[in-house]
Design a protein around this motif. Structure first.
Motif, short mmCIF file in Angstrom:
data_model
loop_
_atom_site.label_atom_id
_atom_site.label_comp_id
_atom_site.label_asym_id
_atom_site.label_seq_id
_atom_site.Cartn_x
_atom_site.Cartn_y
_atom_site.Cartn_z
N VAL A 74 0.82 -1.21 0.00
CA VAL A 74 0.00 0.00 0.00
C VAL A 74 0.86 1.26 0.00
N PHE A 75 1.90 1.27 0.83
CA PHE A 75 2.65 2.51 0.99
C PHE A 75 3.80 2.67 0.00
N ILE A 76 4.33 1.59 -0.52
CA ILE A 76 5.47 1.72 -1.42
C ILE A 76 5.13 1.32 -2.85
N ALA A 77 4.72 0.06 -3.02
CA ALA A 77 4.60 -0.45 -4.37
C ALA A 77 3.58 0.34 -5.20
N ILE A 78 2.41 0.58 -4.64
CA ILE A 78 1.37 1.22 -5.43
C ILE A 78 1.72 2.68 -5.75
N PRO A 79 2.15 3.48 -4.75
CA PRO A 79 2.55 4.85 -5.12
C PRO A 79 3.71 4.88 -6.12
N LEU A 80 4.69 4.00 -5.93
CA LEU A 80 5.82 3.98 -6.86
C LEU A 80 5.35 3.65 -8.26
N ASN A 81 4.40 2.75 -8.35
CA ASN A 81 3.89 2.36 -9.65
C ASN A 81 3.15 3.52 -10.31
N GLU A 82 2.42 4.28 -9.49
CA GLU A 82 1.67 5.40 -10.05
C GLU A 82 2.60 6.48 -10.60
N THR A 83 3.73 6.67 -9.93
CA THR A 83 4.65 7.70 -10.42
C THR A 83 5.52 7.19 -11.56
N GLY A 84 5.45 5.88 -11.83
CA GLY A 84 6.23 5.34 -12.93
C GLY A 84 7.64 4.92 -12.53
N PHE A 85 8.00 5.23 -11.29
CA PHE A 85 9.34 4.89 -10.80
C PHE A 85 9.56 3.37 -10.79
N PHE A 86 8.48 2.69 -10.53
CA PHE A 86 8.50 1.24 -10.40
C PHE A 86 9.06 0.57 -11.66
N ASP A 87 8.64 1.09 -12.83
CA ASP A 87 9.11 0.49 -14.08
C ASP A 87 10.51 0.97 -14.44
N ARG A 88 10.78 2.22 -14.07
CA ARG A 88 12.10 2.77 -14.42
C ARG A 88 13.20 2.11 -13.60
N GLN A 89 12.96 1.95 -12.34
CA GLN A 89 14.00 1.44 -11.45
C GLN A 89 13.50 0.21 -10.67
N PRO A 90 13.29 -0.89 -11.36
CA PRO A 90 12.68 -2.02 -10.65
C PRO A 90 13.53 -2.52 -9.47
#
Lengths: 353, 399, 562
Positions: free
Chosen positions: A92-108
């Motif tokens: 809830v606090f990390i994965a989902i917000p990171l995914n929304e900002t696109g950081f998740f895909d840029r820096q897996p």
């Protein structure tokens, strides 16, 4: 004396007969299953790999049970919830917000690391808090009392986190890098499962080194051996117990991250069944032993995955996968009939057990 | 001191009793099952008995939200506000029975929306009917509940009988999609098991082959073994798994990881028609089919409903049966308006009259379709629609 | 001197923050908001407010208590400080929520919650008001502590019991309505809540009663304390007679719903008696006890159901002994593989058995015989003298009879040779064996008899519901039964009843807690075990052992319990 002897013999025979009966069913089912043209060797290999991946998670969670059991001789029924809180909070606090900002895909990789840190630290803090409130005051109480507080803590955390994050299923974003499979030794292995297996091996080796080589690890072993003597040797027993809980919870946190990465959804009730299975795995391997937890977890995972298709469908049982827990528990009974101390468990002194 | 106090209390009691005796109204209730009377300004009380604890909570909470919103929209009936008494059916037989007993112990409750789970509905429908109350379930689907031999007099439902939905899906798969081999997976829940079985039977009756009929357990996460087994059996052209969001999410995502199932069509049922389910299946659910009520609800009631839902609970609907619950509550309100007798501001409702009115419901414009109740309490619109998940939204394809 | 004050200050601030964090947690998980609509005293106080403000009050009291030991003049200030700091976490929440949308993470942090926290005022003004309110409450709690004992106790009792009655007012009003009519209830209650006037009267009544009891209680007790053996005997007989009459007429007092709750409690009591033999007497930790409950229930269902799955269609009374027999057999058979296992190994294997039985009942494999997921419907209710025992207040007598029989058997067994053998087994298996106790027979008898009670309970359960589904036989039942015998006091028969009342009855009555019921249940388990590790009504033997154990090992434990 003679009477007793006869009795024991008779019971031994009955037990062996039961054990052999179950074993016979397993073997009969296997033979029948192997004749089943539905599955080829690659199917079975696939089942085994899946089993190892699932079993790795069981193993990581089982370590928490085993460590705590080693030092306190208590079943930490709430351990499955430590796994859950790590998974939910990091999602809830990390994965989902990171995914929304696109950081998740840029820096897996960085994302994964962040998630791992948050999951482990949440699991650890909840474990330490639980230990402090619900277990510590009961060190000297009869053994069933902490079991009940552990059950209470389990319910409490489940429903606390339900209130916190809601009752619905929450999705975890997918790592693009982990999509698809790799060809290894002529086998198609899913990348996500491979990650689980590698991380688990690393964690297990790390843990073994921690327990065997470091001072803290030594302290944990000393406390497990004898609390009073350990205290006399200048070991802070309470602190060591807290560390033990934290270590177990950290492993549960790692398992939580692996779980979320592979299965990609979390829920407040997700800790209960894996917790139960991990506990079974710990007992299967021999509770109190870390290699035991690993072996127990792996065996359980493999049997659950291979079993339904191999023995149960061989016996023409409908909806075989529904009965995979039956296989797991039957195997437990079978092993304990022949080896009451678990697969690699040392024979505990009578008083401990 | 104590004696004095007790004496005061006793006088208090007697005085109040006398007050009650004097305040009788002139209305005479001739209803076979008795009447509920609300004094001027008193709220009309309806109860809900839905699963709001345990692992199936989403299902019940969502339905309860539906009832609450129906109350918010309705606001009042004949000058009386509406109050909800929310009970928990626990999704179990014992939970349903206890909730039922609690409800019938309260004579001010006029009707019940519930239960969530068929297992709870069986004993509860007995308790409710024997006490002369009436219940409408938003999500019971088990055929036994409206089976002519087993039906309880006070039981209705707005959810689809498994028989209807399972058959419709089989029809669609065989005739429209043109598939000839299928597999079905259930999770041991009476709802999913019933639906999967009806689907399998109907599909075979049409001439298709069921290559695998299997099950998982609630709480399972690793579905790859069972999916691989399904793949090894065929692989089938079509898999139907009428389960709920959690297991359904796992099945959908992991089905995409099985190479042999890449061309297999996936389908689920109304247990997975919700935004939470869309999110749970993610990209893997693209192109998947769903059987269920017509969710491309025409008209703006549903839009208003959804807007209210999001405003009130801060999230999109977490399950599908909020719509059925909303309709159930509105059916009750409509019938109260029809059979309620106004008596100088007081409201009398005959229980038999209300029950008769509900069973006589015809062409009721609900958000789940046109509701018409038969004599055994099946009220759902007989039209099952099949929709497909396209770009993260359900699109109705059939009929 | 100053150092101790600053140290204490630190501690008090910590207490305040803990209080605030508890309030914050209860707010964030949605309890404060949900129960803000549930008034205890109409227009005065809601349950949500109790959740919100009880922590600062309780910890303010504790702070005063802590400080008062060292410094006589500071408690009031420290109480206020506790209250002050209790507001801090809540204010942080208010500020966060009004600036960011926390709701996407925490669905229960809604505008409505902020509205409650800020008393529907502007966030800043509201925060300040909240700060003042908690500070005043902390101050009041400290003031309460400073009051002399004979004033403090009645006041505290008055407040707490009035609120508790407010909490149970729903059931209370239902009962009163059935006895005295709607009008009477409307005078006393306002919806689900107590009327202000009623609350005041109740409060005064409780205060007066407490004062009276503290002054006169001793003499009253003395009057009823038996002086001679004969009198003692007579007293016991009177108590027993009164108890029997009370039990016989209980349903009249309770009405249908509370009778239903009582039946549920009694079904668990029956299981509790059985598990008490296995765990409490013989010390064999069984976590799969629900298996035998399932055996009893399914046997009853198959024997008496009139549906296609029923095979015999016999009456309830005829089926009952068969159910018990089946359960006993199952108990013995499942007991054999675990004869050699001890402690926690036994626990997990029995847990496994429980799960195996449930999954098999659910499975498609056995569906043709026992209905699978769809269960078995149309099970017969018992008929006695031509009366169908349908309603809960009638069915009560069936369950009660079962419980009384089980209680009698348990009681006789505990005093018997076998009972002593079990206890020897519990204390030390090896020594027991050395003393010539036949371990196999003793253990299997414990499993068998325990299973028999559970089977009886299951059979009654099936007939009470008239339909059974595999989901009713999950692990939670086993856990619940285990918890209730330990909370009640292991090995003690009255303890089982008390445990069942607390862990089965109370959650039933607090149904309105709905989704938070299990949370309260969990918290309750922890709190009860921390405050009473020996259980609420321990058996005398157990009590003695525990006391001796504590004194021997750790004097501090006794102090904490004190």
């Amino acid at each position: 004396m003679r009477r007793r002897f006869q009795n024991v013999n008779f019971i031994d025979i009955v037990l062996w007969a039961m054990g052999l009966g179950i074993l016979f069913l397993f073997i009969w089912g296997t033979i029948k299953g192997l004749q089943n043209p539905k599955y080829g060797p690659s199917d079975y290999a696939n089942f085994v790999v899946l089993g190892i991946a699932q079993g790795s998670m069981y193993a990581l969670i089982a370590i928490g049970y085993t460590l705590v059991y080693g030092v306190l001789f208590m079943i930490n029924f709430a351990h499955g919830e430590f796994f859950m809180v790590g998974a939910m909070t990091s999602t809830v606090f990390i994965a989902i917000p990171l995914n929304e900002t696109g950081f998740f895909d840029r820096q897996p990789l960085i994302s994964l690391l962040l998630i791992m840190i948050v999951a482990m630290s949440t699991s650890m803090s909840i474990a330490v808090l639980t230990e402090r409130i619900a277990y510590k005051p009961l060190r000297k109480a009869p053994r069933l009392v902490p079991l009940i507080t552990a059950i209470g803590a389990s319910f409490f955390w489940q429903y606390f986190f339900r209130g916190l994050f809601g009752s619905q299923v929450i999705s975890f974003p997918e790592f693009a890098a982990l999509k698809g499979s790799l060809s290894l030794f002529g086998l198609e292995i899913l990348k996500s499962r491979l990650l689980v297996i590698i991380v688990t091996i690393v964690m297990l080796i790390g843990l073994q080194l921690f327990i065997m080589r470091t001072k803290t690890g030594k302290a944990i072993r000393a406390v497990a051996e004898d609390k009073d003597v350990a205290a006399l040797m200048g070991i802070d027993v309470d602190r060591t117990i807290t560390i033990t809980f934290a270590t177990g919870a950290a492993m549960a946190g790692v398992a939580a991250v692996l779980y979320t990465v592979v299965f990609r959804q979390v829920h407040y009730f997700m800790g209960f069944f894996p917790g139960l299975k991990a506990f079974t795995a710990a007992v299967l391997g021999g509770i109190g032993s870390i290699p035991g937890a690993a072996i127990g977890g792996l065996l359980l995972g493999i049997f659950e995955s291979v079993g339904p298709s191999l023995f149960l469908e061989g016996l023409h049982i409908p909806a075989a996968h529904q009965l995979k827990d039956v296989i797991a528990f039957t195997m437990l009974v079978l092993v304990l009939i022949f080896r009451p101390q678990g697969i690699v468990g040392e024979r505990l002194s009578e008083k401990k057990a | 001191m104590v004696k004095k106090l007790l004496l005061t209390l006793a006088i208090f009691v007697i005085a109040s009793l006398a007050l009650v005796a004097c305040g009788g109204s002139e209305f005479v209730c001739e209803d076979a099952l008795g009447c509920v009377t609300y004094e001027k300004g008193d709220p009309i009380r309806i109860a809900s008995a839905l699963v709001i604890s345990g692992p199936n909570t989403d299902l019940g909470t969502d339905s309860q939200y539906g009832v609450e919103i129906a109350i918010d929209f309705q606001q009042e009936i004949m000058g009386h506000p509406i109050e909800l008494q929310a009970e928990d059916d626990g999704c179990s037989a014992e939970g349903g029975q206890t909730a039922g007993q609690k409800i019938v112990a309260d004579p001010s409750i006029v009707a019940v929306v519930g239960t969530s789970c068929s297992g709870a509905g069986v004993p509860m429908s007995k308790v409710i009917s024997e006490a002369g109350y009436t219940m409408i379930s938003p999500s019971n689907t088990a055929p036994s509940l409206t089976d002519p031999a087993l039906h309880e007099a006070g039981y209705l439902r707005t959810a689809h009988n498994d028989k209807v939905q399972g058959k419709a899906m089989a029809d669609y798969a065989y005739n429209v999609l043109g598939v000839r081999s299928a597999a079905a997976i259930h999770d041991g829940d009476p709802y999913t098991e019933g639906l999967a079985r009806v689907f399998a039977d109907s599909f075979e009756a049409l001439g298709g082959t069921i290559v695998e009929f299997t099950a998982v357990n609630k709480g399972d996460t690793d579905m790859l073994p069972v999916l691989n087994a399904v793949a090894a059996a065929g692989p089938p052209e079509f898999i139907y798994y009428p389960v709920f969001t959690a297991e359904g999410g796992f099945l959908t995502k992991q089905a995409k990881e099985v190479p042999a199932l890449q061309n297999t069509i996936l389908a689920a049922a109304d247990g997975m028609i919700s935004d939470a389910a869309i999110e749970a299946v993610g990209d893997a659910g693209e192109g998947m089919y769903f059987s269920g009520p017509d969710l491309s609800f025409s008209g703006d009631t549903y839009e208003k409903f959804i807007a209210k839902y999001e405003e009130k609970y801060g999230k999109k609907p977490i399950s599908v049966f909020h719509a059925h619950a909303f309709d159930a509550a509105n059916m009750i309100f409509a019938c109260i308006e029809k059979v309620g007798v106004d008596d100088n501001g007081a409201l009398h409702i005959g229980r038999q009259a209300l029950r008769d009115c509900l069973f006589a419901t015809k062409d009721f414009q609900g958000i789940t379709g046109n509701l018409t109740c038969d004599q055994y309490g099946d009220c759902a619109d007989p039209k099952i629609s099949v929709s497909q998940l396209q770009n993260g939204a359900y699109v109705r394809l059939w009929p | 001197m100053t150092k101790t004050t600053s140290q204490m200050l630190k501690e008090v601030i910590k207490l305040g923050l803990i209080a605030g964090l508890i309030s914050l947690s209860l707010s964030v998980i949605g309890m404060v908001e949900l129960f803000s609509k549930r008034e205890l005293i109409a227009g005065i106080i809601s349950l949500g407010q109790v959740f919100l403000f009880a922590p600062p009050i309780a910890l303010g009291f504790m702070a005063a208590q802590k400080v008062a030991k060292e410094k006589k003049n500071l408690p009031l200030i420290f109480g206020a400080i506790t209250g002050f700091f209790a507001a801090i976490p809540l204010i942080i929440l208010i500020i966060l929520e009004s600036n960011f949308d926390l709701r996407q993470f925490l669905p229960n942090v809604s505008p409505a919650l902020v509205d409650i926290l800020t008393f529907s005022l502007d966030p800043i003004i509201g925060s300040l008001v909240l700060l003042v309110v908690t500070t005043v409450l902390g101050l009041a709690a400290a003031g309460m502590y400073l009051l002399p004992k004979h004033i403090q106790k009645p006041l505290a009792n008055g407040i707490i019991y009035t609120l508790v009655i407010g909490l149970f007012s729903e059931n209370l009003s239902e009962r009163l309505r059935s006895f005295f009519g709607v009008g009477f209830v409307k005078i006393l209650f306002d919806g689900k809540a107590l009327n202000v006037v009623t609350a005041i009267i109740l409060f005064i009544l409780i205060v007066v009663l407490t004062v009276w009891w503290t002054r006169q209680g001793e003499s009253v007790k003395a009057r009823f304390t038996p002086k001679s053996a004969q009198e003692q005997k007579r007293n016991r007989r009177i108590t027993l007679g009164a108890g029997v009459v009370f039990l016989l007429f209980l349903p009249l007092l309770l009405g249908t719903y509370l009778s239903e709750v009582t039946n549920n409690v009694l079904i668990y009591v029956l299981m509790g008696f059985g598990l008490n033999i296995v765990v409490g007497f013989a010390g064999l930790l069984d976590l799969g006890y629900v298996a035998f409950f399932a055996f009893g229930a399914y046997t009853m269902a198959i024997l008496t159901s009139t549906s296609d799955l029923g095979v015999a269609g016999i009456s309830f009374w005829l089926a009952l002994p068969i159910c018990v027999l089946v359960a006993v057999t199952a108990g013995v058979i499942l007991g054999v593989p675990v004869l050699r296992m001890r402690g926690d190994y036994l626990a997990i294997v029995t847990l496994g058995f429980g799960e195996i039985i449930r999954i098999l009942a659910l499975s498609d494999l056995l569906k043709p015989y026992i209905g699978g997921a769809q269960g078995i419907l149309q099970i017969n209710k018992p008929i006695i003298f031509g009366i169908d025992l349908i309603k809960p207040d009638q069915f009560y007598y069936v369950v009660l009879t079962g419980v009384l029989i089980a209680a009698f058997v348990s009681w006789r067994l505990s005093e018997s040779r076998l009972g002593r053998q079990w206890m020897a087994l519990r204390e030390d298996e090896d020594v027991a064996e050395a003393m010539g106790i036949n371990l196999v027979a003793t253990k299997l008898l414990a499993f068998g008899i325990g299973a028999g009670f559970s089977g009886l309970s299951g059979a009654i359960f099936a007939s009470k519901l008239t339909s059974i589904f595999p989901h009713s036989f999950n692990l939670l039942v086993s856990i619940n039964v285990l918890c209730l015998i330990i909370v009640g006091g292991m090995g003690s028969l009255p303890g089982v009843v008390v445990g069942a009342l607390i862990l089965v009855g109370l959650p039933e009555l607090l149904r309105e807690f709905a989704e938070y019921r299990m949370l309260m249940y969990g918290a309750l388990l922890i709190v009860m075990m921390l405050s009473k590790p020996e259980g609420f009504w321990p058996s005398p033997v157990r009590k003695r052992e525990l006391l001796a154990f504590k004194e021997q090992n750790d004097p501090t434990v006794v102090q904490e319990e004190g």
